[in-house]
Write an enzyme that holds these catalytic residues in place. Structure first.
Site, mmCIF file in Angstrom:
data_model
loop_
_atom_site.group_PDB
_atom_site.id
_atom_site.type_symbol
_atom_site.label_atom_id
_atom_site.label_comp_id
_atom_site.label_asym_id
_atom_site.label_seq_id
_atom_site.Cartn_x
_atom_site.Cartn_y
_atom_site.Cartn_z
ATOM 1 N N LYS A 1 0.823 -1.218 0.000
ATOM 2 C CA LYS A 1 0.000 0.000 0.000
ATOM 3 C C LYS A 1 0.855 1.266 0.000
ATOM 4 O O LYS A 1 0.579 2.212 -0.700
ATOM 5 C CB LYS A 1 -0.909 0.058 1.248
ATOM 6 N N ARG B 1 -8.505 1.765 10.477
ATOM 7 C CA ARG B 1 -7.970 0.443 10.787
ATOM 8 C C ARG B 1 -9.007 -0.447 11.471
ATOM 9 O O ARG B 1 -8.777 -1.633 11.636
ATOM 10 C CB ARG B 1 -6.819 0.704 11.742
ATOM 11 N N ARG C 1 12.866 -1.626 9.716
ATOM 12 C CA ARG C 1 11.752 -1.144 10.532
ATOM 13 C C ARG C 1 11.666 -1.965 11.807
ATOM 14 O O ARG C 1 11.720 -3.184 11.773
ATOM 15 C CB ARG C 1 10.435 -1.288 9.743
ATOM 16 N N ARG D 1 0.838 -8.378 13.779
ATOM 17 C CA ARG D 1 0.207 -7.397 12.884
ATOM 18 C C ARG D 1 -0.746 -8.078 11.900
ATOM 19 O O ARG D 1 -1.790 -7.540 11.576
ATOM 20 C CB ARG D 1 1.280 -6.584 12.158
ATOM 21 N N ARG E 1 11.568 -6.731 3.661
ATOM 22 C CA ARG E 1 11.602 -5.303 3.983
ATOM 23 C C ARG E 1 12.401 -5.058 5.262
ATOM 24 O O ARG E 1 13.100 -4.055 5.391
ATOM 25 C CB ARG E 1 10.155 -4.800 4.154
#
Ligand code: AMP
Length: 194
Positions: free
Chosen positions: A13, A88, A133, A144, A127
């Site tokens: 996204k 969310r 991150r 998550r 990632r």
């Protein structure tokens, strides 16, 4: 135009919304990105939300709404805006509809990206090595994905009922997915939502 990007973590996204926003001259409201920047800058907001981001849980609604409201009224969002990672939960979606209604606006399209869990885990771990991150660890990724399934996925039905949901296959290459989004945006108002 107000467009919501909805989909699980790792579906792409963030990348897609930056590209579309640049092309269209729209603003982006990426709540996760704004919260991460606040954490890195060590602001009071950043320090108060760190525990949530580091464990993959959702931040309480109040600070999230404050920053969405602020950004939405800024000049960068005057011609259009893409929301990435917000709303969310169904509760946030209802509150957001109310916020927009106050200024006579509503969501024009919600684009829902789908991809299978194995591919999402693979992308998130990739990632983690690239961007470092703090919430891309295996334990946080699992949390998550679960939070997405339990609290965010019900939004698919919410927006389908609101007749503004469009689905896009997020499994293709970034260029393919980009093209699919452009097709959807072109057809908003013409094509029936799903
Ligand atoms: P994201 O970059 O969208 O994956 O978001 C990273 C983290 O920021 C999430 O795991 C949450 O802790 C927090 N977050 C982002 N957006 C929201 C939101 N709309 N409501 C609550 N927490 C959020």
């Amino acid at each position: 135009m107000i467009v919501v990007f909805l989909g699980p973590p790792g579906v792409g996204k963030g990348t897609q919304c930056q590209r579309i926003a640049t092309e269209q001259g729209w603003g982006v409201i990426s709540t996760g990105e704004i919260l991460r920047q606040a954490m890195q800058a060590g602001t009071p907001l950043g320090n108060s939300v760190r525990q949530y981001l580091d464990t993959g849980r959702l931040v309480p609604d109040e600070p999230v709404f404050e920053l969405v409201e602020q950004r939405l009224s800024s000049v960068v969002c005057r011609d259009g805006c893409i929301l990435d990672g917000f709303p969310r939960t169904v509760q946030q979606a209802r509150m957001f509809d109310e916020l927009l209604a106050k200024t006579g606006r509503s969501i024009d399209a919600t684009i829902c990206f789908c991809a299978d869990d194995t591919e999402l885990r693979r992308r998130l771990l990739q990632r983690a090595t690239k961007e470092g991150r703090s919430d891309d660890t295996p334990a946080t990724i699992a949390e998550r994905l679960e939070v997405y399934r339990d609290q965010t996925a019900p939004l698919i039905r919410y927006y389908r009922d609101a007749k503004c949901l469009y689905e896009v296959d997020g499994m293709g290459t970034p260029d393919q997915v980009h093209q699919l989004i452009k097709n959807v945006l072109r057809s908003v108002g013409e094509r029936e939502p799903v």
